[in-house]
Design an enzyme around this catalytic site. Structure first.
Site, PDB file in Angstrom:
ATOM      1  N   LEU A 152     -10.118  13.327  -0.888  1.00  0.00           N
ATOM      2  CA  LEU A 152      -9.289  14.372  -0.296  1.00  0.00           C
ATOM      3  C   LEU A 152      -8.397  15.025  -1.353  1.00  0.00           C
ATOM      4  O   LEU A 152      -8.407  16.238  -1.532  1.00  0.00           O
ATOM      5  CB  LEU A 152      -8.433  13.791   0.831  1.00  0.00           C
ATOM      6  CG  LEU A 152      -7.407  14.737   1.471  1.00  0.00           C
ATOM      7  CD1 LEU A 152      -8.117  15.906   2.160  1.00  0.00           C
ATOM      8  CD2 LEU A 152      -6.536  13.985   2.478  1.00  0.00           C
ATOM      9  N   PRO A 155      -6.329  17.930  -7.989  1.00  0.00           N
ATOM     10  CA  PRO A 155      -5.266  18.108  -8.997  1.00  0.00           C
ATOM     11  C   PRO A 155      -4.139  19.022  -8.521  1.00  0.00           C
ATOM     12  O   PRO A 155      -2.972  18.813  -8.862  1.00  0.00           O
ATOM     13  CB  PRO A 155      -6.012  18.712 -10.187  1.00  0.00           C
ATOM     14  CG  PRO A 155      -7.414  18.201 -10.051  1.00  0.00           C
ATOM     15  CD  PRO A 155      -7.673  18.157  -8.574  1.00  0.00           C
ATOM     16  N   PHE A 183      -7.612  11.096  -8.491  1.00  0.00           N
ATOM     17  CA  PHE A 183      -7.110   9.786  -8.066  1.00  0.00           C
ATOM     18  C   PHE A 183      -8.042   9.112  -7.057  1.00  0.00           C
ATOM     19  O   PHE A 183      -7.576   8.524  -6.073  1.00  0.00           O
ATOM     20  CB  PHE A 183      -5.703   9.902  -7.461  1.00  0.00           C
ATOM     21  CG  PHE A 183      -4.712  10.614  -8.319  1.00  0.00           C
ATOM     22  CD1 PHE A 183      -4.483  10.207  -9.624  1.00  0.00           C
ATOM     23  CD2 PHE A 183      -3.997  11.696  -7.835  1.00  0.00           C
ATOM     24  CE1 PHE A 183      -3.567  10.862 -10.425  1.00  0.00           C
ATOM     25  CE2 PHE A 183      -3.067  12.363  -8.619  1.00  0.00           C
ATOM     26  CZ  PHE A 183      -2.847  11.950  -9.928  1.00  0.00           C
ATOM     27  N   ILE A 184      -9.328   9.150  -7.292  1.00  0.00           N
ATOM     28  CA  ILE A 184     -10.278   8.630  -6.316  1.00  0.00           C
ATOM     29  C   ILE A 184     -10.564   7.153  -6.590  1.00  0.00           C
ATOM     30  O   ILE A 184     -11.144   6.794  -7.619  1.00  0.00           O
ATOM     31  CB  ILE A 184     -11.582   9.439  -6.313  1.00  0.00           C
ATOM     32  CG1 ILE A 184     -11.282  10.918  -6.049  1.00  0.00           C
ATOM     33  CG2 ILE A 184     -12.544   8.874  -5.277  1.00  0.00           C
ATOM     34  CD1 ILE A 184     -10.479  11.197  -4.785  1.00  0.00           C
ATOM     35  N   GLY A 267      -5.359   5.558  10.450  1.00  0.00           N
ATOM     36  CA  GLY A 267      -5.738   4.161  10.278  1.00  0.00           C
ATOM     37  C   GLY A 267      -5.481   3.679   8.866  1.00  0.00           C
ATOM     38  O   GLY A 267      -5.076   2.530   8.655  1.00  0.00           O
ATOM     39  N   HIS A 365      12.940 -14.941  -9.746  1.00  0.00           N
ATOM     40  CA  HIS A 365      12.264 -15.686 -10.798  1.00  0.00           C
ATOM     41  C   HIS A 365      12.938 -15.522 -12.159  1.00  0.00           C
ATOM     42  O   HIS A 365      12.560 -16.203 -13.119  1.00  0.00           O
ATOM     43  CB  HIS A 365      10.800 -15.227 -10.912  1.00  0.00           C
ATOM     44  CG  HIS A 365       9.880 -15.822  -9.897  1.00  0.00           C
ATOM     45  ND1 HIS A 365       9.884 -15.463  -8.568  1.00  0.00           N
ATOM     46  CD2 HIS A 365       8.896 -16.754 -10.021  1.00  0.00           C
ATOM     47  CE1 HIS A 365       8.951 -16.142  -7.918  1.00  0.00           C
ATOM     48  NE2 HIS A 365       8.334 -16.937  -8.772  1.00  0.00           N
ATOM     49  N   GLU A 390      -1.984   7.638   0.658  1.00  0.00           N
ATOM     50  CA  GLU A 390      -2.195   7.790   2.111  1.00  0.00           C
ATOM     51  C   GLU A 390      -1.094   8.656   2.739  1.00  0.00           C
ATOM     52  O   GLU A 390      -0.705   8.473   3.890  1.00  0.00           O
ATOM     53  CB  GLU A 390      -2.246   6.425   2.823  1.00  0.00           C
ATOM     54  CG  GLU A 390      -3.235   5.426   2.243  1.00  0.00           C
ATOM     55  CD  GLU A 390      -4.677   5.750   2.566  1.00  0.00           C
ATOM     56  OE1 GLU A 390      -4.961   6.904   2.899  1.00  0.00           O
ATOM     57  OE2 GLU A 390      -5.526   4.854   2.473  1.00  0.00           O
TER      58      GLU A 390
END
Length: 408
Positions: A152, A155, A183-184, A267, A365, A390
Site C-alpha cells: 500500500l 515513497p 517499506f514492504i 484487522g 536492567h 498499519e
C-alpha cells in the site's frame, strides 16, 4: 539454579526464559478464555519458547528470514488463522488470532509481525477474491509454501494512502503497472504481492487491488533496508515497470481497492497491537526475573518499593492493553458499528503503552539492558515500529476523533 521465591520455579537469565513456568501468572494471559482458546494459546506459547526464542537474537543479528520455522508454525494452523478452512485456513475468530499472535510474539516479535501481515494478505484474497482466486492462492499461503506481502505505502504516500500514484492501465486482458511501493515487509523474498494501484481518477474511488506474483516481468525490488528492528523480515521497495498482470488477478471490482485495503488494516491494527502485547508480556517477565536476582546496596532490586511499584504499573498496563485488544477483536468479528474506532483505539493505546512497558523493563536492567546478550533490548527495538506502521498513531487519533465528532 535460580529459584523463584514464590513458587520454586526455575528462573532464567539473559535471552532464555521459560514462558510456561508457573510464575507466568496464567490469569493475566488466559483470563476469560474458553478451554479451547487456552489450548491453542498454550500451543503458541510452547512454539514461541521452543522454536522462536532460542533463535530470536541470531535471526535479528544475521537478518535471517526464518522460512522453515514459519512453515512449522503453519503446520500448527498459524499460516491462515482467520482464513476459511475450505481453502486451507484455520477459520478462527479475530479474538483467537489475537491470542495466538500475542503468544508467538513472546518468542520473536519481528517474525510474528511478518506472520500477521501474511495472514492479513491470505484473508484479503479469501474474503474479496472469487472462487478461482481463492483456490489458486490460499492453500499455498495457508501452508506457507508461499509467502505474501501487502503493498500500500509509497515513497510519496504514507499516511495519505488515498493519494497513491502506482498506476494500472487496462490493456486487453491485462493491467500494466507502473510505480513503486515502499517499506514492504518480505519484499523480494515473498511470492505473492497484494497491491493497491490506481485504475481510475484521484482519490480512494480510483484505487483497485491486484495480486502480483513473483517472477512477473517488470516486477523488481530495491535494496534491502537496514532497520533498527524487525530484522528477521526483509524490507524492500517493490517496483513496477510496465509490469503486465492478468486482469483475472484483480480482487473485487475496479474502484474497490481502497475499501479492501482499509478492511485489511482494521484487522492488521489488532494483529500488530497483539504483537506488542507479546513483547510487553515477555518484558515484564524478564524484568521480574532480573529484579529477583540482581543485587545493589546489599539487597535484591526486588526489595525496592520504587521498583515494585514500577513493576506493578507495567503489569497493569499490560492487562489493560490486553483487554482493549480483545474487545476490539470481538467488535471486528461481530462487525459492530464501533469496530473501526475500537481497532484504532487498540492500536494507539496498546502500541504506545506496551512500548513504554518494554522500555521500562530495559531501564530496570540498567546497563545490562543495553547489551544484545539480553533479550529486552530486542523487544524494545522490534516494538518501536508498531507506533508507525498499519497507520501511524497520529492517524489513529484522527480516526478516533473524527468518529466522535460525527456521532449524532
Amino acid at each position: 539454579k535460580l529459584l523463584c521465591v514464590k513458587c520454586d520455579a526455575t528462573l532464567s537469565q539473559s535471552v532464555e526464559f521459560d514462558i510456561s513456568a508457573p510464575c507466568v501468572s496464567p490469569w493475566t494471559a488466559s483470563y476469560g478464555l474458553t478451554d479451547e482458546q487456552k489450548e491453542f494459546q498454550k500451543v503458541a506459547f510452547d512454539f514461541a519458547a521452543n522454536e522462536m526464542a532460542p533463535h530470536m537474537a541470531e535471526w535479528d543479528q544475521k537478518e535471517v528470514f526464518p522460512v522453515e520455522a514459519m512453515r512449522k508454525a503453519a503446520q500448527l494452523g498459524f499460516g491462515g488463522i482467520y482464513t476459511r478452512p475450505e481453502v486451507g485456513g484455520s477459520g478462527l475468530s479475530r479474538l483467537d488470532t489475537s491470542i495466538i499472535f500475542e503468544a508467538l510474539s513472546t518468542g520473536c516479535v519481528s517474525t510474528t509481525a511478518y506472520i500477521s501481515i501474511h495472514n492479513m494478505c491470505a484473508w484479503m484474497i479469501d474474503t474479496f477474491g472469487n472462487d478461482e482466486q481463492r483456490e489458486r492462492f490460499c492453500p499455498d499461503l495457508c501452508s506457507m509454501e508461499k509467502f505474501a506481502s501487502y503493498c500500500l505505502t509509497e515513497p510519496g504516500s504514507g499516511s495519505d494512502a488515498a493519494s497513491l500514484l502506482t498506476s494500472a492501465q487496462r490493456k486487453g486482458d491485462h493491467y500494466v503497472l507502473n510505480g513503486s511501493k515502499a517499506f514492504i515487509s518480505g519484499g523480494g523474498d515473498t511470492d505473492v504481492y497484494v497491491v493497491m494501484c490506481r485504475t481510475g481518477g484521484k482519490g480512494p474511488k480510483g484505487i483497485s487491488c491486484l495480486v502480483v506474483e513473483k517472477g512477473t516481468p517488470g516486477l523488481s525490488f530495491g535494496k534491502k533496508e537496514k532497520k533498527v528492528g524487525w530484522n528477521s523480515q526483509p524490507t524492500r521497495a517493490v517496483i513496477f515497470e510496465d509490469c503486465a498482470v492478468p486482469a483475472t488477478n484483480r480482487l473485487g471490482e475496479e474502484g474497490q481497492g481502497f475499501n479492501i485495503a482499509m478492511k485489511g488494516l482494521n484487522g492488521g491494527r489488532i494483529n500488530i497491537a497483539s504483537c506488542s502485547l507479546g513483547a510487553a508480556h515477555a518484558s515484564v517477565l524478564l524484568a521480574r526475573d532480573h529484579l529477583l536476582v540482581r543485587k545493589q546496596f546489599g539487597e535484591t532490586l526486588a526489595n525496592s518499593q520504587f521498583l515494585q511499584f514500577k513493576l506493578a504499573e507495567m503489569a497493569t498496563k499490560l492487562v489493560a492493553s490486553r483487554l482493549l485488544v480483545r474487545e476490539a477483536a470481538t467488535a471486528l468479528q461481530e462487525n459492530r458499528a464501533d469496530a473501526v474506532s475500537l481497532c484504532s483505539m487498540a492500536k494507539l493505546f496498546v502500541t504506545d503503552e506496551c512500548f513504554n512497558v518494554c522500555n521500562q523493563a530495559l531501564q530496570m536492567h540498567g546497563g545490562y539492558g543495553y547489551l544484545k546478550d539480553y533479550a529486552v533490548q530486542q523487544f524494545v527495538r522490534d516494538i518501536r515500529v508498531h507506533q508507525i506502521l498499519e497507520g501511524t498513531n497520529e492517524v489513529m487519533r484522527m480516526i478516533i476523533s473524527r468518529n466522535l465528532l460525527t456521532e449524532s
